[in-house]
Write an enzyme that holds these catalytic residues in place. Sequence first.
Site, PDB file in Angstrom:
ATOM      1  N   ILE A   1      -0.262  -2.803  10.322  1.00  0.00           N
ATOM      2  CA  ILE A   1      -0.499  -4.130  10.908  1.00  0.00           C
ATOM      3  C   ILE A   1       0.555  -5.150  10.461  1.00  0.00           C
ATOM      4  CG2 ILE A   1      -1.987  -5.120   9.090  1.00  0.00           C
ATOM      5  CD1 ILE A   1      -3.914  -5.941  11.361  1.00  0.00           C
TER       6      ILE A   1
ATOM      7  N   HIS B   1      -3.238   6.883   1.680  1.00  0.00           N
ATOM      8  CA  HIS B   1      -2.398   6.736   2.868  1.00  0.00           C
ATOM      9  C   HIS B   1      -0.946   6.880   2.481  1.00  0.00           C
ATOM     10  CE1 HIS B   1      -3.238   2.734   1.177  1.00  0.00           C
ATOM     11  NE2 HIS B   1      -2.011   2.379   1.551  1.00  0.00           N
TER      12      HIS B   1
HETATM   13  P1  DGP Z   1      -0.990  -0.407   0.500  1.00  0.00           P
HETATM   14  O1  DGP Z   1      -0.543  -1.766   0.034  1.00  0.00           O
HETATM   15  O2  DGP Z   1      -0.046   0.708   0.087  1.00  0.00           O
HETATM   16  O3  DGP Z   1      -2.437  -0.136   0.132  1.00  0.00           O
HETATM   17  O4  DGP Z   1      -0.889  -0.456   2.080  1.00  0.00           O
HETATM   18  C1  DGP Z   1      -1.919  -0.836   2.911  1.00  0.00           C
HETATM   19  C2  DGP Z   1      -1.322  -1.114   4.253  1.00  0.00           C
HETATM   20  O5  DGP Z   1      -2.372  -1.196   5.198  1.00  0.00           O
HETATM   21  C3  DGP Z   1      -0.539  -2.421   4.364  1.00  0.00           C
HETATM   22  O6  DGP Z   1       0.836  -2.127   4.625  1.00  0.00           O
HETATM   23  C4  DGP Z   1      -1.160  -3.159   5.537  1.00  0.00           C
HETATM   24  C5  DGP Z   1      -1.995  -2.093   6.203  1.00  0.00           C
HETATM   25  N1  DGP Z   1      -3.231  -2.584   6.785  1.00  0.00           N
HETATM   26  C6  DGP Z   1      -4.205  -3.311   6.162  1.00  0.00           C
HETATM   27  N2  DGP Z   1      -5.204  -3.568   6.994  1.00  0.00           N
HETATM   28  C7  DGP Z   1      -4.871  -2.985   8.182  1.00  0.00           C
HETATM   29  C8  DGP Z   1      -5.526  -2.910   9.446  1.00  0.00           C
HETATM   30  O7  DGP Z   1      -6.621  -3.405   9.671  1.00  0.00           O
HETATM   31  N3  DGP Z   1      -4.858  -2.226  10.431  1.00  0.00           N
HETATM   32  C9  DGP Z   1      -3.630  -1.666  10.225  1.00  0.00           C
HETATM   33  N4  DGP Z   1      -3.066  -1.046  11.260  1.00  0.00           N
HETATM   34  N5  DGP Z   1      -3.001  -1.703   9.048  1.00  0.00           N
HETATM   35  C10 DGP Z   1      -3.621  -2.367   8.044  1.00  0.00           C
END
Ligand code: DGP
Length: 113
Positions: free
Chosen positions: A31, A99
């Site tokens: 996102i 992830h």
């Molecule tokens: P980390 O900081 O490594 O835990 O990465 C989490 C990632 O998840 C961050 O880059 C933003 C992404 N993210 C958080 N919420 C959402 C969401 O609701 N949808 C999507 N597509 N990505 C998200």
Amino acid sequence: MSDCLFCKIVAGEIPSSKVYEDEYCYAFRDIAPQAPTHILVVPKAHVSDIAHAGDLPAGTVEAILSAIGKIAAQEKLENGFRVVSNCGPDACQSVPHLHFHILGGRKMGDRMA
Ligand code: DGP
């Protein structure tokens, strides 16, 4: 896990931009992209982080690694890409569901951190 953001994305309860899915894993666009291509690959089964990857159902880790290669080809990242998995507070992990970030489409810095 019922209150996990990425479990809800995998279940389709929260919308996402899907790029890949198989029996074991799901991939979607981040996102808040930090590169022209920024995709998250998550196991469908819930574990909090890579330190707990050993708790995943058999075949999941192999499927994720295979998926990363397929996604890179699909996204035409033939010039290379980076894979990152943040684990815990020191790594600034913000979503506690394992992830893998696939980052590509630009030249990365030559340092990890
Ligand atoms: P980390 O900081 O490594 O835990 O990465 C989490 C990632 O998840 C961050 O880059 C933003 C992404 N993210 C958080 N919420 C959402 C969401 O609701 N949808 C999507 N597509 N990505 C998200």
